[in-house]
Design a protein around this motif. Structure first.
Motif, mmCIF file in Angstrom:
data_model
loop_
_atom_site.group_PDB
_atom_site.id
_atom_site.type_symbol
_atom_site.label_atom_id
_atom_site.label_comp_id
_atom_site.label_asym_id
_atom_site.label_seq_id
_atom_site.Cartn_x
_atom_site.Cartn_y
_atom_site.Cartn_z
ATOM 1 N N TYR A 20 0.820 -1.216 0.000
ATOM 2 C CA TYR A 20 0.000 0.000 0.000
ATOM 3 C C TYR A 20 0.856 1.269 0.000
ATOM 4 N N LEU A 27 -6.459 5.012 -0.183
ATOM 5 C CA LEU A 27 -7.218 3.855 0.308
ATOM 6 C C LEU A 27 -8.200 4.208 1.421
ATOM 7 N N ILE A 31 -12.137 3.495 0.878
ATOM 8 C CA ILE A 31 -12.769 2.350 1.531
ATOM 9 C C ILE A 31 -13.879 2.823 2.486
ATOM 10 N N TRP A 35 -17.629 1.021 4.510
ATOM 11 C CA TRP A 35 -17.847 0.876 5.949
ATOM 12 C C TRP A 35 -19.247 1.296 6.397
ATOM 13 N N VAL A 56 -6.706 -6.690 12.967
ATOM 14 C CA VAL A 56 -5.555 -7.067 12.132
ATOM 15 C C VAL A 56 -5.666 -6.349 10.783
ATOM 16 N N GLY A 57 -4.619 -5.640 10.392
ATOM 17 C CA GLY A 57 -4.671 -4.873 9.142
ATOM 18 C C GLY A 57 -5.700 -3.763 9.265
ATOM 19 N N ALA A 58 -5.537 -2.957 10.294
ATOM 20 C CA ALA A 58 -6.560 -1.951 10.643
ATOM 21 C C ALA A 58 -6.692 -0.859 9.596
ATOM 22 N N GLY A 59 -5.717 -0.736 8.703
ATOM 23 C CA GLY A 59 -5.774 0.336 7.707
ATOM 24 C C GLY A 59 -5.809 1.687 8.397
ATOM 25 N N HIS A 62 -11.116 2.690 10.167
ATOM 26 C CA HIS A 62 -12.587 2.726 10.136
ATOM 27 C C HIS A 62 -13.153 1.629 11.034
ATOM 28 N N VAL A 79 -3.236 -3.553 14.485
ATOM 29 C CA VAL A 79 -1.984 -3.939 13.823
ATOM 30 C C VAL A 79 -2.008 -3.401 12.403
ATOM 31 N N PRO A 81 0.835 -2.707 9.284
ATOM 32 C CA PRO A 81 2.225 -2.635 8.838
ATOM 33 C C PRO A 81 2.532 -1.534 7.823
ATOM 34 N N SER A 82 1.532 -1.022 7.119
ATOM 35 C CA SER A 82 1.826 -0.019 6.082
ATOM 36 C C SER A 82 2.024 1.355 6.723
ATOM 37 N N LEU A 85 -0.759 3.990 5.786
ATOM 38 C CA LEU A 85 -2.062 3.745 6.423
ATOM 39 C C LEU A 85 -1.970 3.891 7.933
ATOM 40 N N ARG A 109 3.895 -6.883 10.949
ATOM 41 C CA ARG A 109 2.966 -7.629 10.099
ATOM 42 C C ARG A 109 2.690 -8.991 10.736
ATOM 43 N N MET A 134 -10.997 -7.371 8.636
ATOM 44 C CA MET A 134 -11.904 -6.898 7.595
ATOM 45 C C MET A 134 -11.099 -6.452 6.379
ATOM 46 N N PHE A 140 -3.182 -13.242 3.395
ATOM 47 C CA PHE A 140 -2.637 -14.420 4.084
ATOM 48 C C PHE A 140 -2.693 -15.618 3.154
HETATM 49 C C1 LIG Z 1 -7.573 -3.450 2.130
HETATM 50 S S1 LIG Z 1 -6.757 -2.891 3.571
HETATM 51 C C2 LIG Z 1 -8.085 -2.987 4.763
HETATM 52 C C3 LIG Z 1 -7.932 -1.991 5.885
HETATM 53 C C4 LIG Z 1 -9.036 -2.025 6.947
HETATM 54 N N1 LIG Z 1 -9.140 -3.323 7.598
HETATM 55 C C5 LIG Z 1 -10.346 -1.621 6.352
HETATM 56 O O1 LIG Z 1 -11.158 -2.497 6.020
HETATM 57 O O2 LIG Z 1 -10.599 -0.395 6.231
HETATM 58 C C6 LIG Z 1 -5.747 -4.299 4.010
HETATM 59 C C7 LIG Z 1 -4.830 -3.994 5.176
HETATM 60 O O3 LIG Z 1 -4.164 -5.179 5.624
HETATM 61 C C8 LIG Z 1 -2.846 -4.821 5.998
HETATM 62 N N2 LIG Z 1 -2.047 -6.059 6.004
HETATM 63 C C9 LIG Z 1 -1.581 -6.759 4.947
HETATM 64 N N3 LIG Z 1 -0.927 -7.856 5.360
HETATM 65 C C10 LIG Z 1 -0.977 -7.859 6.715
HETATM 66 C C11 LIG Z 1 -0.471 -8.716 7.724
HETATM 67 N N4 LIG Z 1 0.212 -9.833 7.413
HETATM 68 N N5 LIG Z 1 -0.684 -8.390 9.023
HETATM 69 C C12 LIG Z 1 -1.396 -7.279 9.345
HETATM 70 N N6 LIG Z 1 -1.890 -6.429 8.422
HETATM 71 C C13 LIG Z 1 -1.693 -6.714 7.122
HETATM 72 C C14 LIG Z 1 -2.439 -3.797 4.967
HETATM 73 O O4 LIG Z 1 -1.339 -3.024 5.362
HETATM 74 C C15 LIG Z 1 -3.748 -2.998 4.836
HETATM 75 O O5 LIG Z 1 -3.838 -1.977 5.775
#
Ligand SMILES: C[S@@+](CC[C@H](N)C(=O)[O-])C[C@H]1O[C@@H](n2cnc3c(N)ncnc32)[C@H](O)[C@@H]1O
Length: 265
Positions: A20, A27, A31, A35, A56-59, A62, A79, A81-82, A85, A109, A134, A140
């Motif tokens: 990202y 993004l 997105i 929501w 996980v992957g909170a972006g 939202h 969590v 990683p980007s 974001l 990550r 989400m 994964f």
């Molecule tokens: C499409 S975004 C969705 C963000 C948020 N969950 C939302 O729906 O608004 C996918 C997110 O997953 C994160 N991501 C990707 N691989 C990940 C991992 N292995 N562990 C945690 N986050 C991860 C990305 O950095 C990105 O923020």
């Protein structure tokens, strides 16, 4: 004269740390409309949950905000990683005293190839009230999902659950070019486009294009591609079942959301 900026980034499967890196700018705002429907469904799926909750992957956060409202007082670990974001996430958290008090933002990550500067897994609480994924599970692969299901089986408290969605496609098929977002801010307009192509067993590559217009004059274009591991309900049920977990649909069918709990209570 319009200046067109084109960049290309590739997902983890292709060896770059942050899928990202360039699209983070777009993004979070693109997105946000999704929501409107995901938020109430996630809140319902979390009813009765106690903390702590991991997003996980909170972006940009939202979902984090929805979790905080749905599970009052619970500590939340977000969590992300980007770096791009995560900046939006931390800003959203710190703007709200209620969130700032109980949301911990972690940059590692989970179960993915570690980014070069963040080689560790995030430190998560020993016991988990809920885990929210989400719009994330496609990052994964099967091995990472196996570790995820094991984490749930080991650490969910009684009554605890994971909530996730399976965004289409459910099979590795082509998705034609579609405009999924068109938003205006001031005199600028932003369009988000995406198409997917099969990239191997269980894998598609998404090709995204983000266009910026200033008073309807094109002034910028960013392209980004990333890998996405597809998963259907049957496979989700089979994989989670191997760990003594039960996946059941939740919310409106078109959202493709699932709750995962221990099969025996
Ligand atoms: C499409 S975004 C969705 C963000 C948020 N969950 C939302 O729906 O608004 C996918 C997110 O997953 C994160 N991501 C990707 N691989 C990940 C991992 N292995 N562990 C945690 N986050 C991860 C990305 O950095 C990105 O923020």
């Amino acid at each position: 004269m319009a200046m067109i900026i084109t960049s290309r980034e590739m997902g983890e499967g292709m060896g770059v740390a942050d899928a990202y890196e360039r699209s983070a700018e777009f993004l979070d705002v693109m997105i946000a409309p999704a929501w409107a429907a995901l938020g109430p469904a996630l809140a319902r799926a979390l009813r009765g949950v106690t903390g702590p909750v991991v997003d996980v992957g909170a972006g940009g956060g939202h979902g984090t905000r929805v979790i905080a409202d749905a599970v009052p007082g619970a500590p939340i670990v977000a969590v992300e990683p980007s770096p791009g974001l995560r900046a939006a996430l931390l800003a959203r958290v710190c703007e709200d005293a209620g969130l700032r008090d109980r949301v911990t933002v972690l940059p590692e990550r989970l179960f993915g190839p570690p980014p070069p500067d963040r080689p560790d897994d995030p430190t998560l609480p020993d016991r988990l009230g809920a885990v929210v994924l989400m719009n994330v599970i496609g990052h994964f692969d099967a091995a990472a999902r196996d570790r995820l299901w094991r984490l749930l089986a080991d650490r969910l408290v009684p009554g605890g659950r994971a909530v996730l969605n399976l965004p289409p496609p459910a099979q590795p098929v082509a998705v034609p070019l579609t405009r999924f977002c068109d938003i205006r801010a001031g005199r600028r307009r932003y369009e988000g486009w995406g198409r997917a192509e099969p990239a191997g067993p269980g894998l598609v590559t998404w090709h995204m294009t983000y266009r910026t217009f200033d008073a309807d004059r094109p002034v910028g274009e960013v392209t980004a591609s990333y890998d996405w591991w597809v998963l259907d309900q049957k496979r989700l049920e089979a994989e989670t079942g191997e760990h003594g977990l039960l996946a059941s649909g939740t919310g409106p069918v078109e959202l493709g959301m699932y709750v995962i709990q221990r099969a025996a209570g």
